[in-house]
Design an enzyme around this catalytic site. Structure first.
Site, PDB file in Angstrom:
ATOM      1  N   LYS A 105      -0.579   5.787  -3.610  1.00  0.00           N
ATOM      2  CA  LYS A 105      -0.427   6.320  -2.262  1.00  0.00           C
ATOM      3  C   LYS A 105      -0.401   5.214  -1.209  1.00  0.00           C
ATOM      4  CE  LYS A 105       0.006  10.621  -3.376  1.00  0.00           C
ATOM      5  NZ  LYS A 105       1.324  11.294  -3.204  1.00  0.00           N
ATOM      6  N   TYR A 110      -4.520   6.346  -8.406  1.00  0.00           N
ATOM      7  CA  TYR A 110      -3.978   7.258  -7.389  1.00  0.00           C
ATOM      8  C   TYR A 110      -3.932   6.570  -6.028  1.00  0.00           C
ATOM      9  CZ  TYR A 110      -3.276  11.584  -4.752  1.00  0.00           C
ATOM     10  OH  TYR A 110      -2.782  12.569  -3.924  1.00  0.00           O
ATOM     11  N   SER A 165      -1.475  10.847   1.091  1.00  0.00           N
ATOM     12  CA  SER A 165      -2.857  11.289   0.906  1.00  0.00           C
ATOM     13  C   SER A 165      -3.761  10.484   1.815  1.00  0.00           C
ATOM     14  CB  SER A 165      -3.288  11.085  -0.555  1.00  0.00           C
ATOM     15  OG  SER A 165      -4.675  11.304  -0.717  1.00  0.00           O
TER      16      SER A 165
END
Length: 254
Positions: free
Chosen positions: A163, A159, A146
């Site tokens: 990532k 998150y 991402s």
């Protein structure tokens, strides 16, 4: 004069494994790899969705098969890959996001996101690499990361952490697997319009925030990602490893 050779983007004779293939980016990557000539194994938990996609791909005259599995079950995943492989190409598109303010992070949410985004992705890459090394074959492992693996985001501490971790182990594996001619890279999308992100894009405030961050005059589509997957899987990317391909419309440039 002798002209330089033109590298091929074709994947004929290659076997690809795509996780998270039942929807969104994973589905689009699976279709693109199959269209480029690869025999694609579609992996996800939803067997019914996989069969529907398999039938649709075969209906185009391309090659596909289904493999229902839960990538968070490491022992099951490892066993199934050992049995079905070796795979020349991996596109790891299975992932999870649970957003909240960092001060409100629940341990269960942290564990759930980490288990699929980091732990499952790590051991999935290892399982495919083991098959390639044992067979003495080259390969291309692609993790769908991402833009949030390179920047921070409000309400996205967990998150972002997962990532960033994917970016780290991708680089380390690229160094370790390089002598076996196994390349390891990430694709780092911005917000992509899928069924899962429609609620976000449907919120006028959130959509405006996204559009203000993207330099280009549109939002991302799954086709923007699948073409990059074909490139990284192909011989045209034969000297690319340990890299992150940002497909973010200019988000991180600012």
């Amino acid at each position: 004069m002798t002209l330089p050779a033109v590298p091929s983007f074709r994947l004929d004779g290659k076997r690809a494994l795509v996780t998270g293939a039942s929807s969104g980016i994973g589905e689009a990557c699976a279709v693109a790899l199959a269209a480029a000539g690869a025999e694609v194994t579609l992996a996800a938990r939803r067997a019914d969705k996989l069969r529907t996609l398999e039938d649709a791909i075969k209906g185009q005259g391309w090659q596909a098969r289904s493999l229902a599995m839960d990538v968070t079950d490491i022992s099951e995943t490892t066993a199934k890959i050992a049995e079905a492989g070796p795979f020349d190409i991996l596109v790891n598109s299975a992932g999870l996001a649970r957003h909240s303010a960092a001060l409100e992070t629940q341990e269960a949410d942290f564990d759930a996101v980490s288990d699929i985004n980091v732990k499952a992705a790590y051991f999935l890459s290892v399982a495919v690499a083991k098959g390639l090394v044992a067979a003495g074959k080259a390969g291309s492992l692609i993790n769908i990361s991402s833009q949030m693996g390179h920047v921070g985001g409000v309400d996205r501490a967990v998150y972002c952490a997962t990532k960033h971790a994917v970016e780290g182990f991708t680089k380390a594996m690229a160094i370790e697997f390089g002598p076996h001619n196994i390349r390891v890279n990430t694709i780092c999308p911005t917000f992509i319009l899928t069924d899962l992100t429609r609620p976000t894009f449907g919120d006028p405030v959130k959509r405006q925030w996204i559009e203000d961050k993207i330099a280009l005059p549109r939002v991302g589509e799954v086709e923007d990602i699948s073409g990059a997957a074909v490139f990284l899987a192909s011989d045209a990317a034969g000297m690319i490893t340990g890299s992150a391909l940002l497909i973010d419309g200019g988000w991180t440039a600012a």
